[in-house]
Design a protein around this motif. Structure first.
Motif, short mmCIF file in Angstrom:
data_model
loop_
_atom_site.label_atom_id
_atom_site.label_comp_id
_atom_site.label_asym_id
_atom_site.label_seq_id
_atom_site.Cartn_x
_atom_site.Cartn_y
_atom_site.Cartn_z
N UNK A 1 0.84 -1.20 0.00
CA UNK A 1 0.00 0.00 0.00
C UNK A 1 0.88 1.26 0.00
N UNK A 2 1.88 1.26 0.87
CA UNK A 2 2.77 2.42 0.98
C UNK A 2 3.61 2.59 -0.28
N UNK A 3 4.09 1.49 -0.83
CA UNK A 3 4.94 1.56 -2.03
C UNK A 3 4.14 2.09 -3.22
N UNK A 4 2.89 1.63 -3.34
CA UNK A 4 2.06 2.09 -4.47
C UNK A 4 1.83 3.59 -4.41
N UNK A 5 1.66 4.10 -3.19
CA UNK A 5 1.48 5.55 -3.03
C UNK A 5 2.71 6.30 -3.52
N UNK A 6 3.90 5.77 -3.20
CA UNK A 6 5.13 6.45 -3.62
C UNK A 6 5.28 6.38 -5.14
N UNK A 7 4.97 5.22 -5.72
CA UNK A 7 5.20 5.04 -7.15
C UNK A 7 4.10 5.69 -7.98
N UNK A 8 2.87 5.54 -7.57
CA UNK A 8 1.75 6.00 -8.42
C UNK A 8 1.15 7.34 -7.97
N UNK A 9 1.24 7.65 -6.69
CA UNK A 9 0.70 8.91 -6.19
C UNK A 9 -0.23 8.72 -5.00
N UNK A 10 -0.55 9.84 -4.35
CA UNK A 10 -1.29 9.75 -3.09
C UNK A 10 -2.77 9.42 -3.29
N UNK B 1 -3.47 5.59 7.36
CA UNK B 1 -4.31 5.05 6.30
C UNK B 1 -5.42 4.22 6.92
N UNK B 2 -6.63 4.29 6.35
CA UNK B 2 -7.70 3.40 6.80
C UNK B 2 -8.72 3.32 5.71
N UNK B 3 -9.33 2.14 5.58
CA UNK B 3 -10.32 2.00 4.52
C UNK B 3 -11.59 2.76 4.85
N UNK B 4 -12.03 2.68 6.10
CA UNK B 4 -13.29 3.33 6.48
C UNK B 4 -13.08 4.02 7.82
N UNK B 5 -12.36 5.13 7.79
CA UNK B 5 -11.94 5.72 9.06
C UNK B 5 -13.14 6.11 9.92
N UNK B 6 -14.24 6.53 9.29
CA UNK B 6 -15.38 7.00 10.09
C UNK B 6 -16.06 5.85 10.83
N UNK B 7 -15.71 4.62 10.46
CA UNK B 7 -16.38 3.48 11.07
C UNK B 7 -15.70 3.02 12.37
N UNK B 8 -14.55 3.59 12.67
CA UNK B 8 -13.85 3.13 13.88
C UNK B 8 -14.30 3.89 15.11
#
Ligand code: SER
Length: 585
Positions: A455-464, A526-533
């Protein structure tokens, strides 16, 4: 009383009794590939029922969104729903039978003001695994349920487990007497005639059933309760079906004004599947040909077929979606927040399916005429498969159409033909419901950590713009879905792989922390559904590379992972890419 008032009364009542209100988990379970959707309030809580400490204490309450699809073909009658809301309260090794029963009784009779004469209860009758639950019956008598309305039933009725393995135990169920006459002398709360309606189930979870069918005692005694909101709303409003309550009535009435052919069952199917698919999409589900994506596809397609049956133009769908958001947004703000996506996904699926349906129905009619001419009543399984394979016509729709023509389909033969093609598509996957926790062996744990690195690597390579949209882990591989509009180039794939391997080689410690949700957000977690926590969240930090909300488990150092390799990058659904990757020694 409206549904939302019942929900609020419930949460407030248990809050008053020292329960922390926790948010509903998303319909799509996180990090649990063993189930397609949350099917009960206890499901996201399994680790805590097994003894893990919950950050919000030992008394919890919530409303949980659930989807159950085993009864999908029954929708259209007066009671079955695929999506429903379950109100629940939990004791994680805290109170047990006595307090649980006292609270349930008080809530029903004082807060909801149900006359005690309307209530009957059932308790576990006892067998070789667990004794007769006379203790529970005693507490029911103490609060005021007379002996003649206390029933004892066996495991079929009074034992609860999700699937075949996991935490479980005897339960006590509460029934509402609708006042209808008994259907026979033997009519009791286990009878399905409609006189008695089950309203609440309190499970005394003190056992674990393993995959060999053996029961052992859990380290703690838990209570898991579930109260179906739609059903309670219907009863308190004196309505015959959930479709007559405010949760569905506006859509039902709208369908009635639009329809050219009257069919109440079709109207219910449309209203129910519309709500269910909108809720699934709001929680990140997308139509596809496998697993939960296929369930969603089925719901949308069945809804479309029944709009056709009512002879309602498919152009009306957009208006129906809008209307449903208006009705439900107070209860489910995520519908409003995902308004555009919900509309786009459903309309796109409709456009795809409308053509299929037209071709398939023509072909079906031809086959049906042949069948009638031959004097037979069962449609050949190979024909069903041909309709599916060549015309994209789903078998359940063929079956439904056949039934409407007074015919059957040869399911066994269809399945045989289908199995030969199973490699291509796994329709039967929804049967794989097992319940409980996905196993987290050594390899799965490694893949969890590799998922965070990817997940972190994809952000660096492809963008935020890259965000996780789904993940599925087995012992052999990981699968990761993420938002990105285009196919990745070979160079991008190589860079991503290299970056992950570089971090593995750097032997970075993996740290687990619990922090306030707002602090986690501030630090860019990072979180998929932050509002759900809930307010306190569990976070995993991998050096300065990755910070993610996650329940774990993870390895303690990235060096444990081995060599990371991307096997495949492909489209998952529109705007979502999928990577399959493995870890090698
Ligand atoms: N797990 C039980 C049920 O789903 C009670 O919450 O009925």
């Amino acid at each position: 009383m409206k549904a939302i008032e019942i929900r609020n009364k419930y949460l407030n009542y248990f809050k008053k009794h020292q329960h922390s209100i926790i948010p509903s988990a998303p319909l799509i379970p996180e990090n649990d590939p063993s189930v397609l959707f949350n099917t009960a309030g206890m499901q996201p809580l399994v680790p805590y029922l097994l003894g893990e400490k919950h950050p919000q204490g030992t008394r919890l309450t919530d409303y949980q969104k659930c989807v159950r699809t085993n009864d999908i073909d029954e929708v259209g009658d007066n009671r079955h729903l695929t999506f429903f809301e379950m109100l629940g309260n939990w004791s994680l090794g805290d109170y047990f039978k006595e307090e649980s029963i006292k609270m349930s009784f008080e809530f029903l009779t004082k807060e909801l003001q149900i006359p005690v004469e309307k209530l009957s209860v059932s308790c576990f009758a006892g067998d070789e695994d667990c004794q007769k639950d006379e203790e529970t019956a005693k507490y029911w008598k103490e609060v005021g349920i007379p002996e003649e309305r206390i029933y004892y039933f066996g495991k079929d009725n009074n034992w609860w487990i999700a699937g075949t393995e996991g935490p479980c135990g005897p339960d006590t169920e509460m029934f509402y007497d609708t006042g209808k006459p008994k259907c026979s002398e033997n009519c009791d709360p286990s009878c399905e005639c409609g006189k008695y309606v089950e309203i609440w189930n309190n499970v005394f979870m003190e056992f674990y059933k393993d995959n060999k069918g053996q029961y052992t005692k859990l380290s703690q005694k838990n209570v898991d309760t579930g109260l179906g909101l739609e059903r309670m709303t219907m009863l308190l409003q004196g309505k015959e079906t959930p479709f007559d309550t405010e949760l569905f009535s506006a859509v039902m009435e709208k369908l009635e004004t639009l329809q050219k052919v009257d069919n109440i069952s079709s109207r219910r199917i449309v209203a129910e599947h519309l709500r269910s698919s909108m809720m699934i999409i709001a929680d990140g589900g997308r139509p596809s040909n496998i697993d939960r994506g296929y369930v969603l596809r089925r719901l949308i397609r069945r809804m479309i077929r029944h709009l056709n049956k009512l002879q309602i133009s498919l152009d009306e769908l957009e208006g129906l979606i809008k209307l449903n958001i208006e009705i439900l947004k107070e209860m489910y703000p995520e519908l409003e927040q995902n308004r555009e996506t919900i509309k786009n996904v459903i309309i796109e699926e409709k456009d795809k399916f409308a053509k299929t349906l037209e071709h398939g129905e023509k072909e079906f009619t031809k086959e049906m005429n042949k069948l009638k001419a031959s004097g037979k009543t069962k449609l050949d399984g190979k024909v069903v498969f041909k309709l599916y394979d060549t015309f994209g016509f789903p078998p359940e729709i063929t079956e439904e159409l056949a039934t409407e023509n007074g015919m059957k389909i040869d399911k066994e033969e269809f399945e045989k033909s289908f199995k030969e093609h199973q490699e291509k598509s796994r329709v039967g996957a929804e049967l794989k419901f097992k319940g409980g926790l996905a196993s987290t062996g050594e390899m799965e744990t490694k893949y969890h950590t590799a998922t965070h690195l990817l997940n972190a690597a994809l952000k660096q390579v492809l963008g935020s713009h890259v965000h996780q949209r789904g993940s599925n882990i087995t012992e052999e591989r990981m699968r990761f879905d993420f938002s990105h509009p285009t196919k990745m180039t070979d160079e991008e794939k190589q860079k991503t792989e290299d970056l992950v391997n570089k971090w593995i080689a750097a032997a970075i410690p993996v740290e687990h922390m619990e922090m306030k949700k707002e602090d986690a957000i501030k630090q860019g977690a990072e979180a998929m559904f932050i509002e759900k926590y809930g307010d306190i969240v569990s976070v995993y930090k991998i050096g300065d590379k990755s910070l993610e909300l996650c329940g774990g488990p993870h390895v303690s150092n990235t060096s444990e992972l081995g060599h990371f390799k991307i096997k495949k990058e492909e489209s998952s659904s529109s705007g979502i890419r999928r990577i399959k990757a493995i870890l090698e020694n």
